[in-house]
Design an enzyme around this catalytic site. Sequence first.
Site, PDB file in Angstrom:
ATOM      1  N   ARG A 193       0.872  -1.439  -0.106  1.00  0.00           N
ATOM      2  CA  ARG A 193      -0.203  -0.047  -0.208  1.00  0.00           C
ATOM      3  C   ARG A 193       0.833   1.296   0.162  1.00  0.00           C
ATOM      4  O   ARG A 193       0.531   2.335  -0.508  1.00  0.00           O
ATOM      5  CB  ARG A 193      -1.133  -0.118   1.201  1.00  0.00           C
ATOM      6  N   TYR A 221     -15.652  15.961 -14.976  1.00  0.00           N
ATOM      7  CA  TYR A 221     -15.993  14.540 -14.896  1.00  0.00           C
ATOM      8  C   TYR A 221     -17.210  14.373 -13.565  1.00  0.00           C
ATOM      9  O   TYR A 221     -16.709  14.802 -12.379  1.00  0.00           O
ATOM     10  CB  TYR A 221     -14.829  13.582 -14.373  1.00  0.00           C
ATOM     11  N   ASP A 226      -6.604  17.973 -14.889  1.00  0.00           N
ATOM     12  CA  ASP A 226      -7.055  16.516 -15.130  1.00  0.00           C
ATOM     13  C   ASP A 226      -6.760  16.445 -16.733  1.00  0.00           C
ATOM     14  O   ASP A 226      -7.472  16.770 -17.385  1.00  0.00           O
ATOM     15  CB  ASP A 226      -8.594  16.134 -14.922  1.00  0.00           C
ATOM     16  N   LYS A 232      -8.196   5.368 -19.322  1.00  0.00           N
ATOM     17  CA  LYS A 232      -8.482   6.064 -20.542  1.00  0.00           C
ATOM     18  C   LYS A 232      -7.033   5.823 -21.325  1.00  0.00           C
ATOM     19  O   LYS A 232      -6.655   4.517 -21.860  1.00  0.00           O
ATOM     20  CB  LYS A 232      -8.975   7.171 -20.478  1.00  0.00           C
TER      21      LYS A 232
HETATM   22  C1  LIG Z   1     -13.040   8.572 -16.426  1.00  0.00           C
HETATM   23  C2  LIG Z   1     -12.463   9.597 -16.029  1.00  0.00           C
HETATM   24  C3  LIG Z   1     -12.121   9.983 -14.466  1.00  0.00           C
HETATM   25  C4  LIG Z   1     -12.372   9.029 -13.357  1.00  0.00           C
HETATM   26  O1  LIG Z   1     -11.602   7.838 -13.600  1.00  0.00           O
HETATM   27  P1  LIG Z   1     -11.689   6.192 -13.116  1.00  0.00           P
HETATM   28  O2  LIG Z   1     -10.685   5.511 -13.685  1.00  0.00           O
HETATM   29  O3  LIG Z   1     -13.045   5.935 -13.871  1.00  0.00           O
HETATM   30  O4  LIG Z   1     -12.150   6.417 -11.860  1.00  0.00           O
HETATM   31  C5  LIG Z   1     -11.770  11.114 -14.263  1.00  0.00           C
HETATM   32  N1  LIG Z   1     -11.594  12.131 -15.323  1.00  0.00           N
HETATM   33  C6  LIG Z   1     -11.964  12.037 -16.409  1.00  0.00           C
HETATM   34  C7  LIG Z   1     -11.783  13.187 -17.486  1.00  0.00           C
HETATM   35  C8  LIG Z   1     -12.272  10.712 -16.846  1.00  0.00           C
HETATM   36  O5  LIG Z   1     -12.697  10.491 -18.230  1.00  0.00           O
END
Ligand SMILES: *Cc1c(COP(=O)(O)O)cnc(C)c1O
Length: 393
Positions: A58, A111, A183, A208
Amino acid sequence: MKTNDKGFNTKLIHAGAFEDEFGSATVPIYQTSTFQFKSAQHGADCFSGKSDGYIYTRIANPTIRAFEQNIAELENGYAGIATSSGMGAISSVYMALLGAGSHIISSGAVYGPARGVLEQDFSRFQVEASFVNTSNLENIIAAIRPNTKVLYIETPANPTMEITDIAACSKIAKEHNLILVVDNTFCSPYLQKPLDLGADVVLHSITKFINGHADIVGGVIVTKQEDLYKKIRHSMVYMGCNMDPSQAFMVLRGVKTLAIRIERAQENAMKVAQFLQSHPRVAWIKYPGLESHPQYALAKSQMKGFGSMMSFGLHGGYESGRKLMDNVHLAILAVSLGGVETLIQHPASMTHAGVSKENKIAAGITDDLVRFSVGIEDVEDILADLKHGLDAI
Ligand SMILES: *Cc1c(COP(=O)(O)O)cnc(C)c1O
């Protein structure tokens, strides 16, 4: 191998990799929860920080650390913090940088759960949040309060494709002593490097583009400075948002092809955008690579390419969108994005269904909006699939 002085593609493949005693060509999966100390003294030294030996997964693990070093080099940052998911990254950043009585300004079209966790959970701990359209800088300045600590932006925004000027936000953040968090999920470091543009923290859902194969969920944070790194790592470790070694192995494999995947996907995306733009059933389209995008010039200067995400609306609104989604067969009807496969979804009834009607309207998420993530299939097949779907409306 030292890769600091190497090009981006070389870093994708080699940054963070280390030699093990068997000469493994890839980073092995250290599938262990705990690590054996050599002696009582060694154990004590690991805990006091005199030794950088591993203690417990962890806290840190060699496979996970290899990925953290890889992404830190890709983003030109100080160090990386890998997390269980993108939301694990976002929550760890909020937990580290916000507290009772503090205030965060965030993009309205952020998001969905990144907004939801502030409104429904952090609000119970007296954290205040304002959501504004950050593509207009005036809105940010107007929202600043004496207790504002964090400016949080997502660009291009999800799913409206609005672009926020990162360098200008960095200037505002410095003037008002705010920490700028970006982000960067929609771009990946291949297309956009927020830390180079003045951001303090960059984060990703590696689910992604970075992993890119729709087979794991994960997240990562990279900071510019050591102090923020230590603060955020503490929150991640204490809340238990850590990545798993096998997740780290998968993303180390996926990230190697990031640049060539994105190159192909955005080449396809431009052709798809041009097709949609000229199709009579399409009411509007937002793709940063089209000159019709209101912030085309900003996208061009801030991003190395225009990516493979777009949104569009159909004449006939919601019902037409549903028909399209039920009549495409190659594009997978699924949330998520940034994989090798083309995905289609309807934010108003899916990813952003939990956002109230007023907030959806304020954030530009209309009922007719369809989100499209272009994959790396043959573009002729993607176009034929869309044409078939549009003809069925
Ligand atoms: C999918 C996504 C998230 C969240 O990510 P997870 O891996 O699903 O927890 C955050 N920001 C953006 C822009 C996303 O597309």
